[in-house]
Design a protein around this motif. Sequence first.
Motif, short mmCIF file in Angstrom:
data_model
loop_
_atom_site.label_atom_id
_atom_site.label_comp_id
_atom_site.label_asym_id
_atom_site.label_seq_id
_atom_site.Cartn_x
_atom_site.Cartn_y
_atom_site.Cartn_z
N THR A 173 77.28 20.81 -17.59
CA THR A 173 78.64 21.15 -17.78
C THR A 173 79.34 20.05 -18.60
N GLU A 174 80.51 20.36 -18.82
CA GLU A 174 81.17 19.35 -19.70
C GLU A 174 81.51 18.19 -18.73
N PHE A 175 81.88 18.21 -17.78
CA PHE A 175 81.90 17.05 -16.72
C PHE A 175 80.62 16.08 -16.82
N GLU A 176 79.32 16.86 -16.61
CA GLU A 176 78.20 15.82 -16.63
C GLU A 176 78.17 15.39 -17.91
N GLY A 177 78.38 16.21 -19.08
CA GLY A 177 78.44 15.30 -20.34
C GLY A 177 79.13 14.03 -20.39
N GLN A 178 80.35 14.18 -20.03
CA GLN A 178 81.28 12.97 -19.89
C GLN A 178 80.71 11.96 -19.05
N VAL A 179 80.16 12.40 -17.87
CA VAL A 179 79.65 11.09 -16.95
C VAL A 179 78.39 10.68 -17.63
N LEU A 180 77.46 11.27 -18.21
CA LEU A 180 76.33 10.57 -19.03
C LEU A 180 76.94 9.82 -20.12
N ALA A 181 77.84 10.31 -20.94
CA ALA A 181 78.48 9.48 -21.95
C ALA A 181 78.77 8.12 -21.52
N SER A 189 76.40 5.74 -20.66
CA SER A 189 75.75 5.31 -21.68
C SER A 189 76.57 4.13 -22.40
N VAL A 190 77.95 4.33 -22.44
CA VAL A 190 78.78 3.21 -22.85
C VAL A 190 78.69 1.96 -21.89
N LEU A 191 78.60 2.16 -20.71
CA LEU A 191 78.57 1.15 -19.65
C LEU A 191 77.27 0.24 -19.74
N LYS A 192 76.34 1.20 -20.22
CA LYS A 192 74.96 0.66 -20.09
C LYS A 192 74.87 -0.10 -21.42
N SER A 193 75.45 0.02 -22.43
CA SER A 193 75.36 -0.83 -23.74
C SER A 193 76.11 -2.00 -23.39
N GLN A 194 77.35 -1.74 -22.77
CA GLN A 194 78.16 -3.01 -22.53
C GLN A 194 77.43 -4.10 -21.51
#
Length: 71
Positions: A2-10, A13-18
């Motif tokens: 879903t769109e929500f799951e995609g947003q959570v994964l994105a 991913s940003v949090l992991k890189s930070q």
Amino acid sequence: MTEFEGQVLADLSVLKSQMKQLMGIGQPGRLTQLEERVERHERAVQRIKGLAGAMGGLLTMVHLAIDYLRR
């Protein structure tokens, strides 16, 4: 997915890189560099405190000598 799951994964991913940037990847990260800067600053402050205490003691001795010689 879903769109929500995609947003959570994105967002994850940003949090992991930070977090990788903050902690470093086998090399000193920003957090380690900040800790080193704080330690250097604390050492400098302690040196200044010691110097101020020594100068205060020296000035007191000079004043006592002046009072002793005036009598």
